[in-house]
Design an enzyme around this catalytic site. Structure first.
Site, PDB file in Angstrom:
ATOM      1  N   LEU A  96      12.599   3.197 -15.798  1.00  0.00           N
ATOM      2  CA  LEU A  96      13.559   3.860 -14.965  1.00  0.00           C
ATOM      3  C   LEU A  96      14.932   3.144 -15.191  1.00  0.00           C
ATOM      4  O   LEU A  96      15.983   3.845 -15.353  1.00  0.00           O
ATOM      5  CB  LEU A  96      13.186   3.840 -13.631  1.00  0.00           C
ATOM      6  CG  LEU A  96      14.158   5.179 -12.821  1.00  0.00           C
ATOM      7  CD1 LEU A  96      13.395   6.219 -13.097  1.00  0.00           C
ATOM      8  CD2 LEU A  96      13.719   4.696 -11.425  1.00  0.00           C
ATOM      9  N   ARG A  97      15.012   1.561 -15.421  1.00  0.00           N
ATOM     10  CA  ARG A  97      16.423   1.125 -15.485  1.00  0.00           C
ATOM     11  C   ARG A  97      16.630   0.969 -16.840  1.00  0.00           C
ATOM     12  O   ARG A  97      17.431  -0.223 -17.047  1.00  0.00           O
ATOM     13  CB  ARG A  97      16.378  -0.160 -14.553  1.00  0.00           C
ATOM     14  CG  ARG A  97      16.252   0.236 -12.909  1.00  0.00           C
ATOM     15  CD  ARG A  97      16.132  -1.131 -12.204  1.00  0.00           C
ATOM     16  NE  ARG A  97      15.951  -0.582 -10.679  1.00  0.00           N
ATOM     17  CZ  ARG A  97      16.681  -0.241 -10.052  1.00  0.00           C
ATOM     18  NH1 ARG A  97      18.122  -0.021 -10.267  1.00  0.00           N
ATOM     19  NH2 ARG A  97      16.263   0.071  -8.820  1.00  0.00           N
ATOM     20  N   SER A 179       5.791   2.823 -16.279  1.00  0.00           N
ATOM     21  CA  SER A 179       6.352   3.186 -15.203  1.00  0.00           C
ATOM     22  C   SER A 179       6.965   4.746 -15.565  1.00  0.00           C
ATOM     23  O   SER A 179       6.028   5.663 -16.084  1.00  0.00           O
ATOM     24  CB  SER A 179       7.383   2.336 -14.765  1.00  0.00           C
ATOM     25  OG  SER A 179       8.022   2.745 -13.533  1.00  0.00           O
ATOM     26  N   ASN A 207       0.915  11.608 -11.262  1.00  0.00           N
ATOM     27  CA  ASN A 207       0.701  12.857 -10.299  1.00  0.00           C
ATOM     28  C   ASN A 207       2.112  13.126  -9.377  1.00  0.00           C
ATOM     29  O   ASN A 207       1.993  12.988  -8.398  1.00  0.00           O
ATOM     30  CB  ASN A 207      -0.298  12.829  -9.448  1.00  0.00           C
ATOM     31  CG  ASN A 207      -0.722  13.745  -8.576  1.00  0.00           C
ATOM     32  OD1 ASN A 207      -0.223  14.923  -8.980  1.00  0.00           O
ATOM     33  ND2 ASN A 207      -1.782  13.650  -7.782  1.00  0.00           N
ATOM     34  N   GLU A 288       3.540  -0.793  -7.814  1.00  0.00           N
ATOM     35  CA  GLU A 288       2.309  -0.750  -8.296  1.00  0.00           C
ATOM     36  C   GLU A 288       1.281  -0.132  -7.482  1.00  0.00           C
ATOM     37  O   GLU A 288       0.468   0.497  -8.228  1.00  0.00           O
ATOM     38  CB  GLU A 288       2.128  -2.303  -8.631  1.00  0.00           C
ATOM     39  CG  GLU A 288       0.706  -2.359  -9.845  1.00  0.00           C
ATOM     40  CD  GLU A 288       1.250  -2.040 -10.915  1.00  0.00           C
ATOM     41  OE1 GLU A 288       0.284  -1.645 -11.921  1.00  0.00           O
ATOM     42  OE2 GLU A 288       2.584  -1.644 -11.140  1.00  0.00           O
ATOM     43  N   LEU A 290       1.686   2.205  -5.505  1.00  0.00           N
ATOM     44  CA  LEU A 290       1.881   3.755  -5.682  1.00  0.00           C
ATOM     45  C   LEU A 290       1.478   4.301  -6.891  1.00  0.00           C
ATOM     46  O   LEU A 290       0.888   5.412  -7.102  1.00  0.00           O
ATOM     47  CB  LEU A 290       3.313   4.127  -5.492  1.00  0.00           C
ATOM     48  CG  LEU A 290       3.741   5.600  -5.640  1.00  0.00           C
ATOM     49  CD1 LEU A 290       3.046   6.365  -4.515  1.00  0.00           C
ATOM     50  CD2 LEU A 290       5.266   5.452  -5.200  1.00  0.00           C
ATOM     51  N   HIS A 319       4.318  -4.393 -10.327  1.00  0.00           N
ATOM     52  CA  HIS A 319       5.099  -3.754 -11.207  1.00  0.00           C
ATOM     53  C   HIS A 319       6.070  -4.318 -12.033  1.00  0.00           C
ATOM     54  O   HIS A 319       7.228  -4.532 -11.531  1.00  0.00           O
ATOM     55  CB  HIS A 319       5.629  -2.482 -10.194  1.00  0.00           C
ATOM     56  CG  HIS A 319       6.013  -1.295 -10.913  1.00  0.00           C
ATOM     57  ND1 HIS A 319       4.774  -0.203 -11.204  1.00  0.00           N
ATOM     58  CD2 HIS A 319       7.251  -0.804 -11.273  1.00  0.00           C
ATOM     59  CE1 HIS A 319       5.420   0.674 -11.913  1.00  0.00           C
ATOM     60  NE2 HIS A 319       6.847   0.666 -11.995  1.00  0.00           N
ATOM     61  N   SER A 320       5.770  -5.362 -12.849  1.00  0.00           N
ATOM     62  CA  SER A 320       6.625  -6.134 -13.628  1.00  0.00           C
ATOM     63  C   SER A 320       6.193  -6.383 -14.990  1.00  0.00           C
ATOM     64  O   SER A 320       5.082  -6.125 -15.478  1.00  0.00           O
ATOM     65  CB  SER A 320       6.821  -7.588 -12.804  1.00  0.00           C
ATOM     66  OG  SER A 320       5.469  -8.094 -12.664  1.00  0.00           O
ATOM     67  N   TRP A 321       7.119  -6.811 -15.785  1.00  0.00           N
ATOM     68  CA  TRP A 321       6.946  -6.862 -17.320  1.00  0.00           C
ATOM     69  C   TRP A 321       5.781  -7.827 -17.777  1.00  0.00           C
ATOM     70  O   TRP A 321       5.292  -7.329 -18.675  1.00  0.00           O
ATOM     71  CB  TRP A 321       8.430  -7.254 -17.925  1.00  0.00           C
ATOM     72  CG  TRP A 321       9.398  -6.109 -18.111  1.00  0.00           C
ATOM     73  CD1 TRP A 321      10.450  -5.924 -17.189  1.00  0.00           C
ATOM     74  CD2 TRP A 321       9.357  -4.972 -18.949  1.00  0.00           C
ATOM     75  NE1 TRP A 321      10.976  -4.808 -17.611  1.00  0.00           N
ATOM     76  CE2 TRP A 321      10.419  -4.286 -18.737  1.00  0.00           C
ATOM     77  CE3 TRP A 321       8.424  -4.989 -19.965  1.00  0.00           C
ATOM     78  CZ2 TRP A 321      10.700  -2.948 -19.460  1.00  0.00           C
ATOM     79  CZ3 TRP A 321       8.584  -3.543 -20.724  1.00  0.00           C
ATOM     80  CH2 TRP A 321       9.681  -2.665 -20.492  1.00  0.00           C
TER      81      TRP A 321
END
Length: 341
Positions: A96-97, A179, A207, A288, A290, A319-321
């Protein structure tokens, strides 16, 4: 006196024969020289052939940045050319960023090293913050955006046509993203099956029409560049539903896929040691979790349709690289097999 080679002919006849012989020898020498000149291109072979596509500024396996024309203006695309001159390509989509100076796969992960010896070109477009790599209906009206995002058009028409000039196939490609890029990778592959032979989603939101998801995305996009989700697509419009993997799932039949998400449990890559680090890690845990809920819902839909995929659900991971780097490495054998690379 008779001249040698003139037999018993009179002297004036001998002179004419000698002149004719000299002329014949000169003519033969001229023909031989002409034949040699004509033969030079054939002897030179490929060395004198004109190239059929632009020459890489770097050798096979090298890294290069290209400026690619598009309806949005010139777009920077970072590439690592196939190690052995092959025509297959893997498109790696950002999150997203996404920044305007580099694709994060090149600096946040070892993706370049993972594929360094493989016969596949890595294609990493730069930019597209909050775009979901789709064609928007209008410029964002909350941040003064001047242009309308047309990322699907770029990735499936303009960029493949440009890369084809460098010997990259328009039909032997894979696409992977994390993501935001995860759902986008599945969408691009679903609607452009002739281009993509494999798709990977790492921690994607699969979803996006589930209750509360649109507003969650609205908040995230405002935070990432103040983009307006309504400028991308009206709520639950055909354009919005077209972006939802849960909705377009039937179009993924027979497409090789690698789908992963984690449960948000802290793992080996999580070491927050400051207040901001703890805050970011807490966000990564929630995001993550979600993603996992979305991905499980998507898997249920796929199972209902009888469509298979390779799923990976490690317990640990946020939720990370670093975790997306691990998932790319896990997906790599499937990607190379699908591309024949």
């Amino acid at each position: 006196m008779a001249v040698q080679g003139a037999s018993s002919c009179p002297q004036h006849g001998t002179v004419r024969i000698t002149q004719r012989a000299r002329a014949t020898r000169a003519w033969r020498r001229a023909l031989a020289a002409a034949a040699a000149v004509l033969a030079l291109p054939a002897l030179a072979g490929p060395a004198l052939a004109m190239p059929t596509h632009p020459v890489h500024r770097t050798p096979e396996g090298g890294f290069e940045e290209l400026m690619v024309p598009s309806s949005m203006g010139p777009i920077k695309v970072q590439v690592q050319w196939a190690a052995h001159g092959g025509d297959a390509a893997l498109y790696l989509l950002d999150g997203l960023r996404a920044r305007d100076d580099f694709n994060a796969w090149t600096v946040e992960t070892n993706a370049l090293q993972q594929f360094a010896n493989d016969n596949v070109t890595l294609v990493m477009p730069v930019g597209g913050q909050s775009s979901f790599y789709t064609d928007w209906r209008s410029p964002s009206n909350t941040n003064g955006q001047k242009l309308t995002y047309k990322w699907e058009t770029f990735l499936t028409e303009e960029l493949p046509a440009f890369l084809e000039g460098y010997g990259v196939s328009r039909t032997n490609n894979a696409v992977a993203g994390l993501s935001m890029g995860g759902s986008a990778a599945l969408a691009l592959a679903a609607y452009h099956r002739g281009q993509f032979k494999h798709a990977s989603s790492f921690s994607g939101y699969l979803n996006i029409s589930a209750p509360g998801m649109r507003e969650a995305i609205r908040i995230a996009m405002l935070d990432a560049g103040r983009f307006n989700v309504d400028s991308m697509a009206w709520p639950w419009s055909p354009q919005w539903l077209r972006m939802d993997p849960f909705v377009f799932a039937p179009q993924l039949r027979n497409l090789p896929m690698y789908i992963s998400a984690s449960w948000g449990v802290l793992g080996p890559h999580d070491h927050p040691d400051s207040p901001i680090g703890i805050f970011n890690t807490a966000n990564a845990v929630a995001l993550e979790a979600l993603s996992m809920v979305n991905t499980l819902s998507f898997m249920g839909r796929m199972n209902q349709l009888g469509i298979g995929a390779h799923y990976s659900f490690p317990m640990q991971g946020t939720h990370s690289w670093p975790y997306w780097q691990d998932q790319l490495a896990a997906a790599r054998p499937d990607i190379l097999a699908a591309l024949g690379a």
